[in-house]
Design a protein around this motif. Structure first.
Motif, PDB file in Angstrom:
ATOM      1  N   UNK A 136      45.895  44.323  51.318  1.00 42.35           N
ATOM      2  CA  UNK A 136      47.250  44.819  51.559  1.00 42.35           C
ATOM      3  C   UNK A 136      48.190  43.690  51.952  1.00 42.35           C
ATOM      4  N   UNK A 137      47.677  42.704  52.646  1.00 37.48           N
ATOM      5  CA  UNK A 137      48.491  41.554  53.022  1.00 37.48           C
ATOM      6  C   UNK A 137      48.981  40.796  51.798  1.00 37.48           C
ATOM      7  N   UNK A 138      48.143  40.741  50.774  1.00 39.69           N
ATOM      8  CA  UNK A 138      48.518  40.050  49.544  1.00 39.69           C
ATOM      9  C   UNK A 138      49.652  40.796  48.838  1.00 39.69           C
ATOM     10  N   UNK A 139      49.557  42.127  48.812  1.00 33.01           N
ATOM     11  CA  UNK A 139      50.629  42.879  48.155  1.00 33.01           C
ATOM     12  C   UNK A 139      51.927  42.739  48.946  1.00 33.01           C
ATOM     13  N   UNK A 140      51.844  42.724  50.264  1.00 32.31           N
ATOM     14  CA  UNK A 140      53.043  42.519  51.085  1.00 32.31           C
ATOM     15  C   UNK A 140      53.646  41.138  50.809  1.00 32.31           C
ATOM     16  N   UNK A 141      52.780  40.150  50.618  1.00 36.24           N
ATOM     17  CA  UNK A 141      53.240  38.798  50.278  1.00 36.24           C
ATOM     18  C   UNK A 141      53.956  38.816  48.926  1.00 36.24           C
ATOM     19  N   UNK A 142      53.425  39.549  47.966  1.00 36.63           N
ATOM     20  CA  UNK A 142      54.048  39.680  46.653  1.00 36.63           C
ATOM     21  C   UNK A 142      55.430  40.332  46.795  1.00 36.63           C
ATOM     22  N   UNK A 159      52.102  26.573  41.198  1.00 39.79           N
ATOM     23  CA  UNK A 159      52.713  27.897  41.254  1.00 39.79           C
ATOM     24  C   UNK A 159      51.871  28.914  40.479  1.00 39.79           C
ATOM     25  N   UNK A 160      51.410  28.532  39.288  1.00 40.10           N
ATOM     26  CA  UNK A 160      50.596  29.427  38.461  1.00 40.10           C
ATOM     27  C   UNK A 160      49.279  29.749  39.158  1.00 40.10           C
ATOM     28  N   UNK A 161      48.663  28.765  39.789  1.00 45.45           N
ATOM     29  CA  UNK A 161      47.409  28.994  40.513  1.00 45.45           C
ATOM     30  C   UNK A 161      47.654  29.944  41.683  1.00 45.45           C
ATOM     31  N   UNK A 162      48.740  29.716  42.417  1.00 50.31           N
ATOM     32  CA  UNK A 162      49.078  30.601  43.537  1.00 50.31           C
ATOM     33  C   UNK A 162      49.316  32.030  43.062  1.00 50.31           C
ATOM     34  N   UNK A 163      50.016  32.182  41.938  1.00 48.50           N
ATOM     35  CA  UNK A 163      50.264  33.521  41.388  1.00 48.50           C
ATOM     36  C   UNK A 163      48.954  34.208  41.028  1.00 48.50           C
ATOM     37  N   UNK A 204      50.377  48.668  38.128  1.00 49.19           N
ATOM     38  CA  UNK A 204      50.125  47.887  36.928  1.00 49.19           C
ATOM     39  C   UNK A 204      49.321  46.615  37.140  1.00 49.19           C
ATOM     40  N   UNK A 205      49.160  46.185  38.381  1.00 49.79           N
ATOM     41  CA  UNK A 205      48.431  44.931  38.632  1.00 49.79           C
ATOM     42  C   UNK A 205      47.037  44.889  38.016  1.00 49.79           C
ATOM     43  N   UNK A 206      46.282  45.985  38.020  1.00 48.68           N
ATOM     44  CA  UNK A 206      44.964  45.910  37.381  1.00 48.68           C
ATOM     45  C   UNK A 206      45.036  45.591  35.887  1.00 48.68           C
ATOM     46  N   UNK A 263      43.932  38.702  44.779  1.00 47.46           N
ATOM     47  CA  UNK A 263      43.839  39.278  46.121  1.00 47.46           C
ATOM     48  C   UNK A 263      44.379  40.714  46.130  1.00 47.46           C
ATOM     49  N   UNK A 264      45.467  40.948  45.414  1.00 46.47           N
ATOM     50  CA  UNK A 264      46.034  42.299  45.310  1.00 46.47           C
ATOM     51  C   UNK A 264      45.045  43.239  44.634  1.00 46.47           C
ATOM     52  N   UNK A 265      44.421  42.770  43.569  1.00 45.38           N
ATOM     53  CA  UNK A 265      43.463  43.597  42.828  1.00 45.38           C
ATOM     54  C   UNK A 265      42.261  43.973  43.691  1.00 45.38           C
TER      55      UNK A 265
END
Length: 181
Positions: free
Chosen positions: A19-25, A3-7, A61-63, A13-15
């Motif tokens: 855009x697909x990664x942020x949608x997944x988040x 789970x931690x690795x996936x996060x 805030x992701x960065x 990917x978001x950074x």
């Protein structure tokens, strides 16, 4: 561990602007975010606005997210900060049914009706708690957020979180007992 690795991978990917990664988040955390906010803010449209604000803050805030805490803990912290800042609008919720009329109906003996009535009373009692208590109760008892994660997200000692949850339960008990009298 997985789970931690996936996060971490999702955050990276978001950074990178995926855009697909942020949608997944968003898809992964939208139910948690909305459930916590909806427990704190009774107005559904306001709760939806605040949920959007949470995801806007996450995006911005992701960065700066260092990954020292779990992503869900960091998101919970954003929700908690926003929800606690929110001032209640309007009065306390109004009961839709007259207690006496409900008690005298033939359906009152029906178990499903009794469960529905109990859930309704509990929802109304939770809505009368202070916003901070509503958030804690919703997070811990309704969404399953662990004490340790709450303490980390709120930057409070573990004992303080447990004490506040205990006080929230006591207040809920008093509200429910008062209503039954």
């Amino acid at each position: 561990m997985n789970e931690a690795v996936n996060e971490r991978q999702l955050v990276e990917r978001c950074r990178r602007g995926d855009e697909g990664a942020f949608q997944e988040l968003v898809d992964r955390y939208k139910d948690l975010v909305f459930a916590l906010i909806a427990r704190t803010v009774q107005d559904r449209s306001r709760a939806e606005d605040l949920a959007q604000e949470v995801f806007l803050r996450i995006y911005r805030g992701l960065p700066y997210f260092r990954g020292e805490a779990r992503l869900s803990t960091w998101i919970y912290r954003i929700v908690a900060n926003l929800a606690v800042q929110e001032r209640p609008r309007g009065g306390s919720p109004v009961s839709l049914d007259d207690k006496v009329a409900r008690a005298n109906t033939p359906a009152a003996s029906d178990r499903q009706f009794g469960d529905l009535e109990l859930r309704d009373r509990l929802e109304k009692a939770i809505a009368r708690l202070a916003p901070h208590y509503r958030l804690l109760v919703a997070a811990h008892y309704l969404q399953g957020v662990r004490y340790e994660d709450l303490a980390e997200a709120l930057r409070l000692p573990l004992g303080t979180v447990k004490t506040q949850l205990f006080r929230a339960k006591q207040q809920l008990r008093r509200l429910l007992e008062t209503e039954l009298r």
